[in-house]
Design a protein around this motif. Structure first.
Motif, short mmCIF file in Angstrom:
data_model
loop_
_atom_site.label_atom_id
_atom_site.label_comp_id
_atom_site.label_asym_id
_atom_site.label_seq_id
_atom_site.Cartn_x
_atom_site.Cartn_y
_atom_site.Cartn_z
N ILE A 218 0.85 -1.19 0.00
CA ILE A 218 0.00 0.00 0.00
C ILE A 218 0.88 1.23 0.00
CG2 ILE A 218 -1.75 1.31 1.29
CD1 ILE A 218 -2.68 -1.38 2.46
N LEU B 123 -0.73 6.21 3.66
CA LEU B 123 -1.48 5.76 4.83
C LEU B 123 -2.31 6.93 5.39
CD1 LEU B 123 -1.76 3.07 6.33
CD2 LEU B 123 -0.08 3.88 7.98
N VAL C 99 -6.19 -0.85 5.62
CA VAL C 99 -5.43 -1.69 6.55
C VAL C 99 -6.33 -2.23 7.65
CG1 VAL C 99 -3.63 -1.66 8.31
CG2 VAL C 99 -3.22 -0.57 6.10
N ILE D 31 -0.59 -7.99 3.88
CA ILE D 31 0.06 -6.71 3.62
C ILE D 31 1.57 -6.89 3.76
CG2 ILE D 31 0.27 -4.30 4.32
CD1 ILE D 31 -2.56 -4.50 5.47
N VAL E 98 3.93 -1.19 3.58
CA VAL E 98 3.16 0.05 3.53
C VAL E 98 4.18 1.18 3.38
CG1 VAL E 98 1.58 1.60 4.70
CG2 VAL E 98 1.32 -0.88 4.99
#
Length: 424
Positions: free
Chosen positions: A8, A11, A19, A39, A42
């Motif tokens: 990802i 954030l 998330v 995940i 990030v």
């Protein structure tokens, strides 16, 4: 169970919601999809800022690109140019790509289609938040010719207009409340001037008709000029004012427009209030379909992002199978964008005039001379002036604009006359 690792980028509100939902519903998603989403990374600008979230953080996009265990990259940072550079690098490294970035999709859709070369490319969250309208256009309605679609594509504007109607708030007061509640950005220009809805309209038009239209070629107007007396007059006439995106196909032409519109009370769109989005879609097989739901917010947008992730993860064993984002549109090459001046509809006109002999005759004759006929006329008298409200019959945009310019030249006209289109 097969694991599918993703990264990802960003954030913020949406990224954090993605998330949280993936963690909260990890088992549920796995049971429904047969895939366990993991995940892997990030990517953020400053890891220290997000250490409290206990995530596999990184400050390096390159680290993600070179990690062969990561199959899909989700971009959630916004903007156009930098996210486009990210997309190019992701596709170059043979990874799937998911984004919620409507501005980038609308302005770079052709380039993105070429760069993806059949790699999975998801953008469900770019239009109307949690409403699965991209899936509907691309998959569910694939056996239908889309005759037209129209709807409320911006939750911020819809919230503002709802507050003006139900709470009698001024435009500025309703906008301030939208900002306080997080529906509107500190700079709300894209929302209130119609640009955000315009991006979404262009994306859906590409899916429905394969038409390559530019934002500057489309009729786009916002709600910043709408006043409380317009809301009240619309109600008196049996309408509510909504900011609509409209696409209609007629022969080889497609008309595209975003603008405030008087929507009849008996139309389903008029009942959609608050920050919700809604779309009415007509297919030649299914008839009218109506989609409604939250069009913005972290969780609603994240829901659409996760839908793309899971759908792409299900294709893992068919990695070489082409997954064109917008399909192949050779069939649609004959479609052309209708000139905005040729778009026809009814109009609401509100004009304040001095009490003078012959004023009404000049107004009606000016409209008639330019091919605009009157369907309904109301007059509210003041001490030295009168408010004239006219509903026209259906006429072309060009003819109405020519008549309107002449009306503005009369010395008995006061203030700024208003024109709003009527939704049919």
């Amino acid at each position: 169970m097969h694991k599918y690792k993703i990264a990802i980028i960003g954030l913020g509100t949406v990224g954090l919601s993605v998330v949280q939902i993936l963690n909260k519903h990890k088992n549920l998603i796995a049971q429904r999809s047969g895939v366990e989403i993991e995940i892997g990374k990030v990517v953020v600008r400053n890891k220290k800022k997000y250490e409290c979230h206990n995530l596999p953080l990184s400050e390096s996009l390159q680290e993600v690109l070179e990690d062969k265990s990561i199959s899909l990259v989700v971009e959630l940072i916004g903007g156009v140019d930098y996210p486009f550079e990210i997309a190019k690098k992701v596709f170059a490294h043979k990874k799937a790509f998911v984004t919620a970035n409507k501005a980038m999709i609308a302005s770079k859709m052709q380039e993105l289609c070429k760069l993806s070369k059949g790699l999975p490319f998801g953008f469900e969250a770019s239009v109307c938040g949690g409403i699965p309208i991209i899936e509907a256009f691309r998959d569910s309605l694939v056996g239908n010719e889309i005759l037209d679609f129209s709807g409320i594509m911006n939750g911020t504007s819809n919230f503002i207009l709802t507050q003006m109607e139900e709470k009698n708030q001024s435009f500025s007061m309703a906008l301030s409340q939208a900002q306080e509640l997080g529906y509107a950005e500190a700079d709300p220009t894209l929302d209130i001037q119609g640009g955000d809805a315009g991006h979404k309209l262009l994306i859906l038009a590409k899916l429905a008709y394969g038409i390559e239209a530019k934002e500057e070629d489309v009729l786009i107007e916002g709600i910043e000029e709408i006043e409380l007396d317009d809301i009240a007059m619309a109600k008196r006439l049996g309408y509510k004012i909504k900011l609509l995106g409209i696409a209609r196909k007629e022969d080889e032409f497609v008309e595209l427009r975003v603008h405030p519109a008087l929507v009849p009370y008996d139309c389903m769109l008029s009942s959609v209030g608050g920050a919700k989005n809604a779309l009415s879609v007509r297919g030649d097989g299914v008839g009218e379909m109506f989609y409604c739901g939250l069009g913005a917010g972290g969780d609603a947008t994240a829901s659409a992002v996760i839908s793309d992730i899971v759908n792409i993860a299900r294709l893992r064993e068919c990695a070489s199978y082409p997954f064109p984002a917008f399909g192949s549109f050779d069939f649609y090459k004959h479609f052309k964008l209708k000139d905005r001046g040729e778009i026809a509809c009814q109009f609401y006109i509100k004009i304040e005039v001095l009490h003078q002999s012959g004023v009404m005759a000049k107004l009606t004759s000016t409209l008639a001379e330019n091919g605009v006929s009157i369907s309904q006329l109301l007059q509210e008298d003041k001490t030295q002036s009168a408010i004239i409200v006219i509903l026209t019959h259906r006429c072309e945009e060009r003819k109405l604009n020519e008549a309107f310019c002449k009306l503005l030249s009369f010395d008995f006209v006061l203030g700024n006359p208003r024109k709003i289109r009527v939704y049919e």
